[in-house]
Design an enzyme around this catalytic site. Structure first.
Site, PDB file in Angstrom:
ATOM      1  N   CYS A 108      -3.581  -1.656   7.625  1.00 28.25           N
ATOM      2  CA  CYS A 108      -2.442  -2.060   6.781  1.00 28.25           C
ATOM      3  C   CYS A 108      -2.486  -3.526   6.391  1.00 28.25           C
ATOM      4  CB  CYS A 108      -1.121  -1.692   7.453  1.00 28.25           C
ATOM      5  SG  CYS A 108      -0.709  -2.638   8.929  1.00 28.25           S
ATOM      6  N   HIS A 158       3.788  -2.777  11.144  1.00 33.97           N
ATOM      7  CA  HIS A 158       3.197  -2.190   9.942  1.00 33.97           C
ATOM      8  C   HIS A 158       3.720  -2.920   8.716  1.00 33.97           C
ATOM      9  CE1 HIS A 158       0.988   0.880   7.820  1.00 33.97           C
ATOM     10  NE2 HIS A 158       2.030   1.201   7.091  1.00 33.97           N
ATOM     11  N   HIS A 170       0.465   1.714   1.199  1.00 38.59           N
ATOM     12  CA  HIS A 170       0.064   1.208   2.515  1.00 38.59           C
ATOM     13  C   HIS A 170      -1.111   2.008   3.049  1.00 38.59           C
ATOM     14  CE1 HIS A 170       2.455   4.349   5.016  1.00 38.59           C
ATOM     15  NE2 HIS A 170       2.391   4.762   3.774  1.00 38.59           N
TER      16      HIS A 170
END
Length: 200
Positions: A108, A158, A170
């Site tokens: 990510c 994240h 993502h």
């Protein structure tokens, strides 16, 4: 060949590490000619195509809080558009822990760093937690501009790039690919923790 191998849950899905099925050579589902009985086909296909670890002893899911995002115009529409086009062009790129190039795959923070370096000439820190600490605007969680970074978890585990209409790009987990998801989805809605505005 064609079977799945267990791996531990990704750091992007915190909690007790459980085996998560990851396809090997034949795409997301095992080929049918390897199934031992027709009655096993639906079960094996579901197991091989699942996107995250499941716990049979987990408590009942809590409904995600409603996130109704109002899109606002970016301060720099040209750079925001460049960021969005670059991010959307990477959808489908394989996830790889530590990856930060289209050829090698992305995690990510690697995806976010690559997109902003390539499309906006901005150098970001390498880890998700460091990105969350960058000095940047902190827009209200429900008023986002395309190109904002969206953060998940406390502490942050994240990060993704908001593209508008409640969606973000993502690199979510081992065995997956860069993709579009909704902020109000069951998992992401529960863990959404605001945004950072780098394109001011």
């Amino acid at each position: 060949m064609g079977h799945t191998r267990p791996v531990t849950a990704s750091a992007h899905y915190p909690g007790h590490p459980l085996p998560a099925p990851v396809p090997r050579a034949h795409g997301p589902c095992p080929p049918r000619h390897l199934l031992r009985g027709l009655w096993l086909a639906p079960l094996l296909a579901l197991a091989a195509c699942s996107s995250g670890p499941k716990r049979s002893d987990a408590p009942a899911r809590v409904a995600a809080p409603a996130i109704r995002v109002v899109d606002v115009a970016p301060a720099d529409p040209v750079r925001a558009n460049d960021v969005l086009m670059r991010a959307l062009g990477l959808v489908g790129t394989p996830y790889r822990w530590g990856g930060n190039t289209p050829a090698g795959g992305f995690d990510c923070s690697g995806l976010v760093g690559f997109v902003f370096r390539d499309a906006a000439q901005m150098a970001l820190p390498r880890t998700t937690r460091e990105i969350a600490q960058v000095r940047a605007g902190k827009p209200p969680r429900d008023r986002l501009a395309p190109g904002d970074l969206v953060l998940f978890g406390k502490p942050t585990f994240h990060v993704g790039i908001y593209v508008g209409e409640g969606r973000f790009v993502h690199a979510p987990s081992t065995g997956g690919t860069v993709r579009l998801d909704r902020l109000d989805g069951p998992y992401w809605g529960r863990h959404y923790d605001g945004a950072r505005r780098l394109l001011d």
